[in-house]
Design a protein around this motif. Structure first.
Motif, PDB file in Angstrom:
ATOM      1  N   ILE A   1       0.833  -1.210   0.000  1.00 17.88           N
ATOM      2  CA  ILE A   1       0.000   0.000   0.000  1.00 17.88           C
ATOM      3  C   ILE A   1       0.868   1.260   0.000  1.00 17.88           C
ATOM      4  O   ILE A   1       0.562   2.236  -0.693  1.00 17.88           O
ATOM      5  CB  ILE A   1      -0.965  -0.032   1.206  1.00 17.88           C
ATOM      6  N   ASP A   2       1.949   1.236   0.760  1.00 18.01           N
ATOM      7  CA  ASP A   2       2.820   2.416   0.791  1.00 18.01           C
ATOM      8  C   ASP A   2       3.497   2.640  -0.562  1.00 18.01           C
ATOM      9  O   ASP A   2       3.672   3.787  -0.996  1.00 18.01           O
ATOM     10  CB  ASP A   2       3.863   2.278   1.905  1.00 18.01           C
ATOM     11  N   ALA A   3       3.856   1.557  -1.239  1.00 15.00           N
ATOM     12  CA  ALA A   3       4.447   1.690  -2.573  1.00 15.00           C
ATOM     13  C   ALA A   3       3.429   2.245  -3.563  1.00 15.00           C
ATOM     14  O   ALA A   3       3.766   3.074  -4.423  1.00 15.00           O
ATOM     15  CB  ALA A   3       4.967   0.330  -3.051  1.00 15.00           C
ATOM     16  N   LEU A   4       2.186   1.828  -3.448  1.00 18.54           N
ATOM     17  CA  LEU A   4       1.128   2.369  -4.310  1.00 18.54           C
ATOM     18  C   LEU A   4       0.956   3.863  -4.031  1.00 18.54           C
ATOM     19  O   LEU A   4       0.829   4.665  -4.968  1.00 18.54           O
ATOM     20  CB  LEU A   4      -0.175   1.606  -4.059  1.00 18.54           C
ATOM     21  N   HIS A   5       0.972   4.213  -2.767  1.00 21.42           N
ATOM     22  CA  HIS A   5       0.852   5.632  -2.405  1.00 21.42           C
ATOM     23  C   HIS A   5       1.989   6.444  -3.051  1.00 21.42           C
ATOM     24  O   HIS A   5       1.752   7.535  -3.590  1.00 21.42           O
ATOM     25  CB  HIS A   5       0.883   5.775  -0.880  1.00 21.42           C
ATOM     26  N   ALA A   6       3.195   5.891  -3.002  1.00 21.40           N
ATOM     27  CA  ALA A   6       4.340   6.586  -3.593  1.00 21.40           C
ATOM     28  C   ALA A   6       4.138   6.785  -5.092  1.00 21.40           C
ATOM     29  O   ALA A   6       4.464   7.844  -5.644  1.00 21.40           O
ATOM     30  CB  ALA A   6       5.612   5.795  -3.322  1.00 21.40           C
ATOM     31  N   ARG A   7       3.580   5.777  -5.765  1.00 21.01           N
ATOM     32  CA  ARG A   7       3.319   5.899  -7.208  1.00 21.01           C
ATOM     33  C   ARG A   7       2.243   6.969  -7.486  1.00 21.01           C
ATOM     34  O   ARG A   7       2.335   7.716  -8.463  1.00 21.01           O
ATOM     35  CB  ARG A   7       2.868   4.557  -7.794  1.00 21.01           C
ATOM     36  N   LEU A   8       1.235   7.013  -6.615  1.00 20.21           N
ATOM     37  CA  LEU A   8       0.185   8.035  -6.789  1.00 20.21           C
ATOM     38  C   LEU A   8       0.775   9.431  -6.661  1.00 20.21           C
ATOM     39  O   LEU A   8       0.457  10.331  -7.446  1.00 20.21           O
ATOM     40  CB  LEU A   8      -0.921   7.826  -5.747  1.00 20.21           C
ATOM     41  N   VAL A   9       1.637   9.599  -5.670  1.00 22.22           N
ATOM     42  CA  VAL A   9       2.270  10.904  -5.463  1.00 22.22           C
ATOM     43  C   VAL A   9       3.151  11.244  -6.667  1.00 22.22           C
ATOM     44  O   VAL A   9       3.130  12.360  -7.183  1.00 22.22           O
ATOM     45  CB  VAL A   9       3.097  10.882  -4.160  1.00 22.22           C
ATOM     46  N   GLN A  10       3.880  10.252  -7.131  1.00 29.42           N
ATOM     47  CA  GLN A  10       4.802  10.434  -8.270  1.00 29.42           C
ATOM     48  C   GLN A  10       4.030  10.836  -9.534  1.00 29.42           C
ATOM     49  O   GLN A  10       4.441  11.750 -10.254  1.00 29.42           O
ATOM     50  CB  GLN A  10       5.533   9.119  -8.494  1.00 29.42           C
ATOM     51  N   THR A  11       2.931  10.168  -9.791  1.00 27.61           N
ATOM     52  CA  THR A  11       2.183  10.449 -11.023  1.00 27.61           C
ATOM     53  C   THR A  11       1.421  11.764 -10.927  1.00 27.61           C
ATOM     54  O   THR A  11       1.064  12.353 -11.958  1.00 27.61           O
ATOM     55  CB  THR A  11       1.193   9.314 -11.350  1.00 27.61           C
ATOM     56  N   ALA A  12       1.145  12.228  -9.699  1.00 22.76           N
ATOM     57  CA  ALA A  12       0.436  13.498  -9.528  1.00 22.76           C
ATOM     58  C   ALA A  12       1.381  14.686  -9.663  1.00 22.76           C
ATOM     59  O   ALA A  12       0.940  15.816  -9.878  1.00 22.76           O
ATOM     60  CB  ALA A  12      -0.241  13.541  -8.160  1.00 22.76           C
ATOM     61  N   ALA A  13       2.697  14.402  -9.538  1.00 25.71           N
ATOM     62  CA  ALA A  13       3.674  15.518  -9.538  1.00 25.71           C
ATOM     63  C   ALA A  13       3.854  16.087 -10.939  1.00 25.71           C
ATOM     64  O   ALA A  13       3.628  15.432 -11.933  1.00 25.71           O
ATOM     65  CB  ALA A  13       5.013  14.994  -9.014  1.00 25.71           C
TER      66      ALA A  13
END
Ligand code: SF4
Length: 165
Positions: free
Chosen positions: A153-165
């Motif tokens: 879940i934390d890795a998914l969160h990191a990807r969400l943050v990355q793609t939103a940047a």
């Protein structure tokens, strides 16, 4: 638009597993994503036509979901019945749902012959797993959807943050 996430229904507490149980994961990020209306729940096996409860099933001969989709492997239930067709149908319906909601990510319960993304049972019904993905996880990946297990879940969160940047 916030990226949507296709999610295993049992992970959200719905009692749709083969034995009638849920696989609820309590995590602050899941609660947050629910509030943000990012989550699109699906149970591919129920979508494919199975009831609850149902006999457990595994992909035979330590094969993978991709091999099932290619017609090179079968899904067999604990009674020995070939249940490949409803597994593939459920995967296709899950993909259609993901595409309809513009899901670029999926959060699926690992170990399942449908939802597993890191490890699945080997078809011997002896509790042994091997590295591989289930039928739905494999089909989603074939269409560019990034699949994460409930332990990531934390890795998914990191990807969400990355793609939103
Ligand atoms: Fe949960 Fe997926 Fe199994 Fe349905 S198919 S019970 S959503 S792990």
């Amino acid at each position: 638009m916030v990226p949507r996430i296709l999610v295993s229904a049992c992970l959200l507490g719905r009692p749709v597993r083969y034995n009638g149980s849920a696989k609820t994961v309590a995590h602050a990020l899941i609660a947050q994503w629910q509030r943000e209306e990012r989550l699109v729940p699906v149970c591919p096996e129920v979508a494919g036509g199975f009831g609850v409860p149902r006999p457990p099933a595994e992909i035979a001969h330590a094969a993978s979901g991709a091999a099932v989709l290619a017609g090179a492997a079968r899904v067999i239930d604990a009674r020995g019945e070939d249940v490949t067709a409803p597994f593939v149908r459920g995967a296709q319906l899950a993909l259609e749902l993901a595409l309809a909601h513009d899901c670029r990510f999926a959060l699926l319960v690992d170990g399942s012959p449908s939802c597993g993304s890191r490890a699945i049972y080997d078809g011997s019904f002896t509790g042994h797993k091997h590295a591989g993905a289930g039928v739905t996880a494999a089909l989603l990946r074939q269409h560019g959807i990034e699949v994460f297990a409930e332990t990531e879940i934390d890795a998914l969160h990191a990807r969400l943050v990355q793609t939103a940047a």
